[in-house]
Design a protein around this motif. Structure first.
Motif, PDB file in Angstrom:
ATOM      1  N   GLN A 146       7.207  31.722 -14.568  1.00 42.74           N
ATOM      2  CA  GLN A 146       8.456  30.981 -14.425  1.00 42.74           C
ATOM      3  C   GLN A 146       8.235  29.508 -14.757  1.00 42.74           C
ATOM      4  OE1 GLN A 146       9.769  31.758 -10.400  1.00 42.74           O
ATOM      5  NE2 GLN A 146      10.960  33.546 -11.052  1.00 42.74           N
ATOM      6  N   THR A 147       9.319  28.823 -15.093  1.00 39.67           N
ATOM      7  CA  THR A 147       9.213  27.410 -15.436  1.00 39.67           C
ATOM      8  C   THR A 147       8.945  26.579 -14.195  1.00 39.67           C
ATOM      9  OG1 THR A 147      10.681  27.651 -17.334  1.00 39.67           O
ATOM     10  CG2 THR A 147      10.427  25.435 -16.427  1.00 39.67           C
ATOM     11  N   ILE A 148       7.961  25.701 -14.302  1.00 37.70           N
ATOM     12  CA  ILE A 148       7.554  24.803 -13.215  1.00 37.70           C
ATOM     13  C   ILE A 148       7.883  23.379 -13.641  1.00 37.70           C
ATOM     14  CG2 ILE A 148       5.525  23.812 -12.061  1.00 37.70           C
ATOM     15  CD1 ILE A 148       4.271  26.629 -12.259  1.00 37.70           C
ATOM     16  N   THR A 149       8.430  22.609 -12.720  1.00 38.70           N
ATOM     17  CA  THR A 149       8.746  21.208 -12.991  1.00 38.70           C
ATOM     18  C   THR A 149       7.955  20.328 -12.028  1.00 38.70           C
ATOM     19  OG1 THR A 149      10.976  21.751 -13.747  1.00 38.70           O
ATOM     20  CG2 THR A 149      10.554  19.459 -13.112  1.00 38.70           C
ATOM     21  N   VAL A 150       7.204  19.373 -12.588  1.00 41.03           N
ATOM     22  CA  VAL A 150       6.387  18.442 -11.804  1.00 41.03           C
ATOM     23  C   VAL A 150       6.646  17.025 -12.313  1.00 41.03           C
ATOM     24  CG1 VAL A 150       4.026  17.723 -11.230  1.00 41.03           C
ATOM     25  CG2 VAL A 150       4.599  20.162 -11.328  1.00 41.03           C
ATOM     26  N   TRP A 151       6.783  16.080 -11.382  1.00 43.59           N
ATOM     27  CA  TRP A 151       6.880  14.658 -11.735  1.00 43.59           C
ATOM     28  C   TRP A 151       5.676  13.933 -11.142  1.00 43.59           C
ATOM     29  CZ3 TRP A 151      11.874  11.636 -12.713  1.00 43.59           C
ATOM     30  CH2 TRP A 151      12.832  12.447 -13.347  1.00 43.59           C
ATOM     31  N   TYR A 152       5.125  13.027 -11.951  1.00 41.72           N
ATOM     32  CA  TYR A 152       4.013  12.174 -11.526  1.00 41.72           C
ATOM     33  C   TYR A 152       4.536  10.743 -11.427  1.00 41.72           C
ATOM     34  CZ  TYR A 152      -0.394   9.542 -11.936  1.00 41.72           C
ATOM     35  OH  TYR A 152      -1.437   8.670 -11.747  1.00 41.72           O
ATOM     36  N   ARG A 153       4.254  10.064 -10.318  1.00 38.51           N
ATOM     37  CA  ARG A 153       4.796   8.732 -10.064  1.00 38.51           C
ATOM     38  C   ARG A 153       3.695   7.716  -9.789  1.00 38.51           C
ATOM     39  NH1 ARG A 153       8.844  12.210  -8.130  1.00 38.51           N
ATOM     40  NH2 ARG A 153      10.990  11.413  -8.414  1.00 38.51           N
ATOM     41  N   VAL A 154       3.899   6.507 -10.319  1.00 40.82           N
ATOM     42  CA  VAL A 154       3.049   5.361 -10.006  1.00 40.82           C
ATOM     43  C   VAL A 154       3.968   4.194  -9.654  1.00 40.82           C
ATOM     44  CG1 VAL A 154       1.378   3.690 -10.871  1.00 40.82           C
ATOM     45  CG2 VAL A 154       1.162   6.106 -11.500  1.00 40.82           C
ATOM     46  N   TYR A 155       3.805   3.638  -8.446  1.00 44.73           N
ATOM     47  CA  TYR A 155       4.601   2.498  -7.997  1.00 44.73           C
ATOM     48  C   TYR A 155       3.738   1.240  -7.980  1.00 44.73           C
ATOM     49  CZ  TYR A 155       8.657   5.137  -6.158  1.00 44.73           C
ATOM     50  OH  TYR A 155       9.789   5.906  -6.015  1.00 44.73           O
TER      51      TYR A 155
END
Length: 423
Positions: A146-155
């Motif tokens: 199945q399609t997986i959605t991941v976000w990577y964040r840098v603040y």
């Protein structure tokens, strides 16, 4: 994990050599960046103090997927997986990630932020999170194939570092069912990742028009005067409360628009029908002052705080200030002025004791040029910070819970604000 604050500047410490490296802003896995800069994708109500990257892919049956990276030189970094309705599923936050052998995690309070050895390995698993989670594992709340959605964040990347925090994007490694380990393009080919940034869907234009352009609506609708803050629970509840006045009940907190699980939000609608200048007055929570290359982080009320103006319909952020950018008085109180650039009071400057954020000339981005949206973020609140947005529980308790940290919203004119002079 409490928020972080304090930390002194180590002027004798040389900047890492990686700060001078031109790191790629995309890869075969990571797309974007998402943010407010001219070369970034401005969607999903971003924050100018942060940069995000998206990945969308499938994990074949029996395969294992790993991210191998370095802890960013930044205030914060995290990975979030998402459900099919764009609400966050699971967050894996910097301080939760165990470093590789011989490395350290600089996000642990008191750790040396500029340690050279800062490697980590995270596994992405396409299943819901179990009752007892494995270390260094991001559960993607899906199934194999199945399609997986991941976000990577840098603040708040450190001064001198690029948007990745001076370390580049995490690399992909795939272990196939037969044990073969793939890296680089071969690893990407095994997952068939999207080659465009994940799009945050807009409301259908007809649906938004029906909500926004109601017959007999009062001047300034849907904003009110004085402005009122609303904690974010879920998309359906938010629309009902903002545009239909249905603000009661016990809505589930499941913020959409690819929100960050480590953040809690309050929003307020504003309108130029009440005045060309909005004045926000409140108390600023304590947070780290990490931008100036501090040696270590210590405890505080929040890890990060920001105030942004946005176009409600397009989801674009216009302007933001994060904690380190906000001037405060001796008691920690601030004044932030909001207006179009053309209406900016001459004394709305840090030298005169106030911050300034720009109100979009496009309003909501759908033809209502008087509209505006404010978003205030609280990230990773300390357990003993009772006034965090995270502690709101039911609609209407925002003022009583957040207290002096919930700013007042008042309207004025450019001339009237200028008449106050310079503090």
């Amino acid at each position: 994990m409490s928020g972080c604050g304090g930390g002194g500047i180590d002027a004798s410490q040389p900047l890492p050599a990686s700060f001078s490296v031109a790191h790629a802003m995309t890869s075969c896995l990571w797309q974007g960046p998402v943010g407010t800069a001219a070369n970034e994708v401005n969607e999903a109500y971003p924050d100018s103090g942060a940069t995000y990257w998206t990945a969308q892919f499938q994990i074949p049956a029996g395969a294992r997927v790993f991210l191998k990276g370095q802890f960013a030189y930044s205030r914060y970094m995290s990975l979030n997986s998402y459900q099919t309705n764009n609400a966050p599923a699971v967050a894996l936050t910097d301080y939760q990630i165990a470093p590789d052998a011989g490395s350290i995690n600089p996000f642990v309070p008191g750790a040396a932020r500029y340690a050279a050895n800062r490697n980590y390995t995270v596994e992405i698993v396409p299943t819901p999170a179990p009752g007892t989670t494995a270390p260094n594992t991001l559960y993607a709340d899906s199934n194999y194939g199945q399609t997986i959605t991941v976000w990577y964040r840098v603040y708040v990347a450190d001064k001198g570092a690029d948007a990745t925090g001076g370390v580049g994007l995490p690399d992909l490694q795939v272990q196939q069912a037969n044990g073969t380990v793939l890296t680089g393009a071969q690893a990407c080919n095994a997952l068939s990742p999207s080659q465009t940034a994940v799009a945050s869907p807009l409301l259908p234009a007809a649906t938004y028009a029906a909500l926004r352009d109601q017959s007999g609506a009062p001047l300034g609708f849907p904003a009110v005067n004085p402005g009122v803050w609303m904690a974010q629970y879920n998309t359906q509840y938010g629309l009902q409360c903002m545009f239909m006045g249905k603000c009661g009940g016990n809505p589930i907190r499941q913020v959409g628009f690819f929100a960050n699980l480590d953040n809690a939000y309050v929003t307020a609608l504003i309108s130029r029908a009440y005045g060309a200048v909005v004045v926000l007055k409140g108390r600023l929570p304590t947070t780290p002052k990490s931008f100036q290359n501090v040696a270590s982080l210590t405890s505080g009320q929040l890890r990060y705080w920001s105030m942004c103006t946005n176009e409600f319909y397009t989801q674009k952020a216009t302007s933001c200030l994060y904690d380190e950018q906000v001037p405060v008085d001796a008691q920690g109180n601030y004044t932030i002025v909001v207006s179009r650039a053309a209406d900016k009071p001459s004394n709305a400057t840090s030298a005169c004791g106030s911050g300034f954020i720009t109100w979009s000339d496009s309003g909501d981005g759908a033809g209502h040029t008087d509209d505006g949206l404010l978003i205030m973020r609280n990230m990773l609140s300390s357990p003993d910070f009772a006034n965090a947005i995270q502690n709101t529980k039911t609609p209407g308790d925002e003022a009583s819970v957040v207290g002096p940290y919930l700013p007042s919203i008042t309207y004025t004119t450019t001339a009237a604000y200028q008449a106050l002079g310079c503090k």
